[in-house]
Design a protein around this motif. Sequence first.
Motif, short mmCIF file in Angstrom:
data_model
loop_
_atom_site.label_atom_id
_atom_site.label_comp_id
_atom_site.label_asym_id
_atom_site.label_seq_id
_atom_site.Cartn_x
_atom_site.Cartn_y
_atom_site.Cartn_z
N SER A 1 0.94 1.14 -7.06
CA SER A 1 0.22 0.99 -8.32
C SER A 1 0.08 -0.49 -8.64
CB SER A 1 0.96 1.70 -9.47
OG SER A 1 2.24 1.13 -9.67
N PHE A 2 -0.92 -0.81 -9.48
CA PHE A 2 -1.07 -2.18 -9.94
C PHE A 2 0.12 -2.53 -10.82
CE2 PHE A 2 -5.65 -1.07 -9.30
CZ PHE A 2 -5.94 -2.05 -8.37
N SER A 3 0.59 -3.76 -10.72
CA SER A 3 1.78 -4.16 -11.49
C SER A 3 1.51 -4.21 -12.98
CB SER A 3 2.27 -5.54 -11.01
OG SER A 3 1.27 -6.52 -11.23
N GLY A 4 0.24 -4.38 -13.37
CA GLY A 4 -0.10 -4.42 -14.79
C GLY A 4 -1.59 -4.32 -14.99
N SER A 5 -2.00 -4.32 -16.26
CA SER A 5 -3.41 -4.16 -16.61
C SER A 5 -4.27 -5.31 -16.09
CB SER A 5 -3.57 -4.03 -18.13
OG SER A 5 -2.95 -2.86 -18.59
N ILE A 6 -3.71 -6.53 -16.10
CA ILE A 6 -4.49 -7.70 -15.66
C ILE A 6 -4.90 -7.55 -14.20
CG2 ILE A 6 -4.40 -10.18 -15.23
CD1 ILE A 6 -2.63 -10.48 -17.67
N VAL B 1 -7.67 -4.86 -14.00
CA VAL B 1 -8.95 -5.32 -14.55
C VAL B 1 -9.62 -6.31 -13.62
CG1 VAL B 1 -10.02 -6.64 -16.42
CG2 VAL B 1 -8.35 -4.87 -16.96
N LEU B 2 -8.85 -7.26 -13.08
CA LEU B 2 -9.42 -8.27 -12.19
C LEU B 2 -9.90 -7.65 -10.88
CD1 LEU B 2 -7.02 -11.32 -12.70
CD2 LEU B 2 -9.35 -11.05 -13.55
N ALA B 3 -9.14 -6.69 -10.36
CA ALA B 3 -9.55 -6.02 -9.12
C ALA B 3 -10.82 -5.20 -9.35
CB ALA B 3 -8.42 -5.12 -8.61
N ALA B 4 -10.85 -4.44 -10.45
CA ALA B 4 -12.02 -3.62 -10.74
C ALA B 4 -13.23 -4.49 -11.07
CB ALA B 4 -11.71 -2.68 -11.91
N ALA B 5 -13.00 -5.56 -11.81
CA ALA B 5 -14.11 -6.48 -12.13
C ALA B 5 -14.60 -7.16 -10.86
CB ALA B 5 -13.65 -7.52 -13.14
N ILE C 1 -6.64 -8.38 3.91
CA ILE C 1 -6.25 -8.16 2.52
C ILE C 1 -5.86 -6.70 2.30
CG2 ILE C 1 -7.09 -8.18 0.12
CD1 ILE C 1 -9.00 -10.49 1.08
N ILE C 2 -6.63 -5.78 2.89
CA ILE C 2 -6.34 -4.34 2.75
C ILE C 2 -5.03 -3.99 3.46
CG2 ILE C 2 -7.14 -2.02 3.33
CD1 ILE C 2 -8.66 -3.31 1.04
N PHE C 3 -4.80 -4.57 4.61
CA PHE C 3 -3.55 -4.33 5.35
C PHE C 3 -2.32 -4.67 4.50
CE2 PHE C 3 -5.90 -4.42 9.49
CZ PHE C 3 -5.35 -3.27 10.03
N ARG C 4 -2.45 -5.67 3.65
CA ARG C 4 -1.31 -6.12 2.83
C ARG C 4 -1.00 -5.19 1.66
NH1 ARG C 4 0.77 -11.08 3.13
NH2 ARG C 4 0.99 -11.25 0.86
N GLY C 5 -1.90 -4.26 1.35
CA GLY C 5 -1.60 -3.26 0.35
C GLY C 5 -2.16 -3.57 -1.03
N VAL C 6 -1.77 -2.75 -2.01
CA VAL C 6 -2.31 -2.84 -3.36
C VAL C 6 -1.80 -4.09 -4.08
CG1 VAL C 6 -2.43 -1.73 -5.62
CG2 VAL C 6 -2.58 -0.34 -3.54
N ASN C 7 -0.50 -4.30 -4.08
CA ASN C 7 0.08 -5.41 -4.84
C ASN C 7 -0.05 -6.75 -4.13
OD1 ASN C 7 2.44 -2.97 -5.54
ND2 ASN C 7 1.13 -3.81 -7.12
N LYS C 8 0.45 -6.82 -2.89
CA LYS C 8 0.43 -8.09 -2.16
C LYS C 8 -0.96 -8.42 -1.63
CE LYS C 8 5.25 -7.84 -0.61
NZ LYS C 8 6.16 -7.77 0.58
N ILE D 1 -4.65 -6.55 -2.54
CA ILE D 1 -5.77 -6.46 -3.49
C ILE D 1 -5.47 -7.19 -4.80
CG2 ILE D 1 -7.22 -4.88 -4.82
CD1 ILE D 1 -6.64 -2.78 -2.61
N GLU D 2 -4.32 -6.90 -5.42
CA GLU D 2 -4.01 -7.47 -6.72
C GLU D 2 -3.81 -8.98 -6.65
OE1 GLU D 2 -1.01 -6.70 -10.52
OE2 GLU D 2 -0.84 -5.47 -8.72
N SER D 3 -3.00 -9.45 -5.69
CA SER D 3 -2.74 -10.89 -5.56
C SER D 3 -4.01 -11.66 -5.26
CB SER D 3 -1.71 -11.13 -4.45
OG SER D 3 -0.48 -10.51 -4.76
#
Length: 481
Positions: free
Chosen positions: A22-27, A30-34, A169-176, A178-180
Amino acid sequence: MDIGGEGDFPEKFMKKEKNRNSFSGSIGFVLAAAGSAVGLGNIWRFPYLAAKDGGGLFLVIYLILALTFGFALLTTEISIGRKTKQSPLTAYGKLKEKWGFLGVLACLVPVIIMPYYCVIGGWVVKYFIAYLTGEGVHTSSDGYFTSYITAVEQPLIFMAIFLFVVAFIIFRGVNKGIESFSKVLMPLLLLMVVGIAFFSMTIHFKDASGITRTGWEGFKIYVIPNWKGLTIQGFFTVLLDAMGQLFFSLSVAMGIMIAYGSYVKDDANLGKSINQIEIFDTVVAFLAGVMIIPAVYTFMGREGMEASGPSLMFVSLPKVFASMGRVGNLVGCLFFAMVLFAALTSAVSVMEAVVSSFMDKFHMSRIKAAAIETVIALAGGVLVCLGYNKLYFDIKLPNGANAQILDIMDYISNNCLMPLVAIGTCILIGWIMKPDTVLDEVEKSGHKFGRKGLYVVMIRYIAPVLLLVLLLKSIGILKII
C-alpha cells in the motif's frame, strides 16, 4: 456475487489484502495518480484543442467536465480498487462475478498501450539527449523527425532504454518504486512546467514582414473565449473534444486508477485525495497550454497553432526553440526533460496496471509479473518501430484517419475499448451494484462525501450518455457533430 461490506468477501481475499502493498500515505498516492494523469496527452493534445476550440471556451467546458464527469469516473475506479483490494483484471469479478469480462477489457487497454507508449517515450529520450548535448538545433531541420522514426536501429534502442527504466521502477514495488519515484519526479515536473510557462509569456519576436508578436498576446488567445462564428454544432464539437481530452488525461478506463486505488489504506480520506488529483491534472493541463501556445504563436503565428500530437512536439516546437537563438537549446532541453518526466510517470502507471493484474490473477511474484510484461511490451514496441520502415503500410480507420501500426493500437485502445470499459463501469455501479457501493467506500473512513448527489446523477444518467456519444463519434458512426 453481491457485495455488502468487507465481511462478505471470501476468506482467501481477506488474507491477500493483509499482505498487499500500500502507499505509505495520501501524498504518495496523490502524486502517483497525478503522475499517471499528467502524460503526453496533456502536453501535446490539450494546447492544440484549446487553440482550435476557442481558447477560454474550451477551458471553461473542460473545467466544468473535470468537476462533474471526470470526478465521477475517477471516484468510481479508485473506490473499486480500494474496496476490492484487487487489480483491474480481477476487481470487477470480485464486485460481481458475471462482470469479470469487464476486467479483461480494462486490463487489455494498458497491455495494448504500453508498447507504443514506450516507442513515443523513446522519441522523447532521443530529443532530450539531442538538446542535452547541444545538438538541439538539428532537430528543427525539415525531415529530421521523419528520418528518425523511419530508421531501424535508433528507435528500437531508445524504446528499449525507456522501457527498461520503467520496468526498473516497477520491479522495485509500490513503496520503493512507484511512490518514491513519484515523490521526486512530480515536484520537479511541476517546477519545470511553471518555469517554462512563465518564460513563454515573456518572449517576443519580429518576423520577416516586420510584425512583432509576443507571448502575452498568445496567452490572451489561449484564455479569452472566442465566440466568433460559434454555432450549436460548434459548441457540441468543443464539448466532445473537452470530454475526450479529460477522459484520456485522467487515466480512467485503463485499469490504472483501480490498481492504484487498491494500494490506498482504508483510513485514507479518499474524497480529499480525488479532489487533489483533479486539481493537479487540471493545473498541469492548463499550464501545458501556457507553455506551448504563446511560444508557438510568437514565432509561427496562428497557423503554427494548428499542429497537434507528435507533429506539435517533434516538428513545430523544435522550430520554435531554434528561432529563440542560443537560449533555445536550453529551453528545449528543459522542455524535453519535463516531457520525459511526464512520459515516465504515465508509463509506470500503465505497466503497474498490467503487472498487478498478473500478480492477482495468476498469484505470481512481482518480479515474474514485471518480467513477463516487459517482454510483452518489448515485443510490441519492436513491432511498432518496424511499422514505420520494414512493416510500413497505410490504412484508413473507421473515423477517417490514416493509420500505421501505432495508430491502429491507439485507436483500438483509446477509441474503442476505453469508452466501452467506462460505459460498462457506469452500468455496473450505477444500476447493478447501485451507487451506494462507491458512496459507502468513500465515507467508510469517517470523511464526508461532498458531492454525493452530483455523483449519483453523473454515474447513473449523464456519464453513460456522454460516453456513448463519445464512443459513437470515435468509431465513426456519429458524424453529425
